[in-house]
Write an enzyme that holds these catalytic residues in place. Sequence first.
Site: not given
Length: 462
Positions: A293, A393
């Site tokens: 991320e 995720e």
Amino acid sequence: MKHTMLNLLLVLSSLLFGACADDDLKRYGVVEDQTPLAQTSVYPSANGNVLPGTVVVRFGFGQDIWLRDKSKITVNGTATNAVAAIGDEVLLNVDASTGNDYEVRLAAGAIQSVGGYVSTEDYVVTFSCRTEVPVTELTPEAANLMAYLEGINGKQILSGAMANVSWNTNEAYWVYTKTGKYPAINCVDYIHLYASEPGSWIDYSQTAFLEDWWNQNGIVSAMWHWNMPANDGTNHTTSPGTEPGQTSFDVRKINDPASDEYAQMMADIDRVADYLLLLKDKNIPVIWRPLHEAGGKWFWWGMDAESCKTLWRIMYNRFQEKGLNNLIWVWTAAVAWNEELSESLNWYPGDAYVDVVGYDIYGDDMEDPLATCVDYYDFLKENWPDKLVALTECGDVPQIAEQWEAGAQWLWFIPWYDYDRTNDISAPAFAEDGHIHADAAWWQAVVEDERVITRDEVPSLK
């Protein structure tokens, strides 16, 4: 403290632009020592191969050294400023490109020992830059895992669970108690790397539970919330900023081998590599997801795109140097709030360094979670048509069947853990069906879908 003193010495060396006089040595408390320099190591290895990008070339010696004359340190005959001496190593950044050969030379007189001995010979390493690492270089188990992932891609989807906080199979076990099936993947997190010690409350050298998972045909995955010291001098965090609980750690220092931050990053990379090597020693392949991320800019490693990519490549090459060829590398796209998805492209380290691309999706604040899942999937497929694509995720997302039928045919999915639900498997809360990211009913529907692979359906990859 060692690196702080060395940085002081490096500044002195650069100011002098030549040999340090005897009185300079005395002034800084250095004892004269004329022991000849002995080279102890070099990376890359002679006539070795590297991948495209920034390569950290290292010359190791048997004693601490200074730079004496940088004009005598060359890459393909040209002097370079991207060089520093740290402890007993000389480090150079070389921007390698595909198809080119490189010669790095420390000519006689380029360096000296801290005690004053000046080098009398050339130290040279030559290497070439290639495009990618052939699959045959993976361990047999990792090659089997990669072939398996490619074989099921677009046909079936692997289920996964995230370890509660760090180092366990609690979430996977909770899924088993609700469905009678274990997820195919168990993902752990080296988030507490700074605290891991033998006999401590967290010890990443204790791998028995992952060995058991692998022996039951389960797939092992690992990620790394890379904590750095917080500004308060006591805690650790991944969050950038100037507040006491945040960290001012600067990812751009990966471009400055003389900095303390560079030394910290390299030390942490080596430390996590040593833990991953324990899994390699057990013939366990690992789906490896670092620096995730980054494009979201909510982690310190995402504060500068170019530096983050350099950090990824340095980690990759360092792992290769240490023999970590049991890893499947996963890169996770992300963007900061209100940015276009295309902004995430700026953090991609390059095809040669990535096997799988993914996105982390949490649907609780989305107007249309299903459409969002499909949009993210399509974005990844359009920009990386030759890469495998995973839901790395997730939480509060539509049923996997809905996503699949709408076109989001992920390679795997991993719901995030619910700390209160699965932190203590002996607590009454563990028996409840609720879950903040994927409750029992969601999982029960998932395991009934013939496209979803659970652990008992994974073939032996040994």
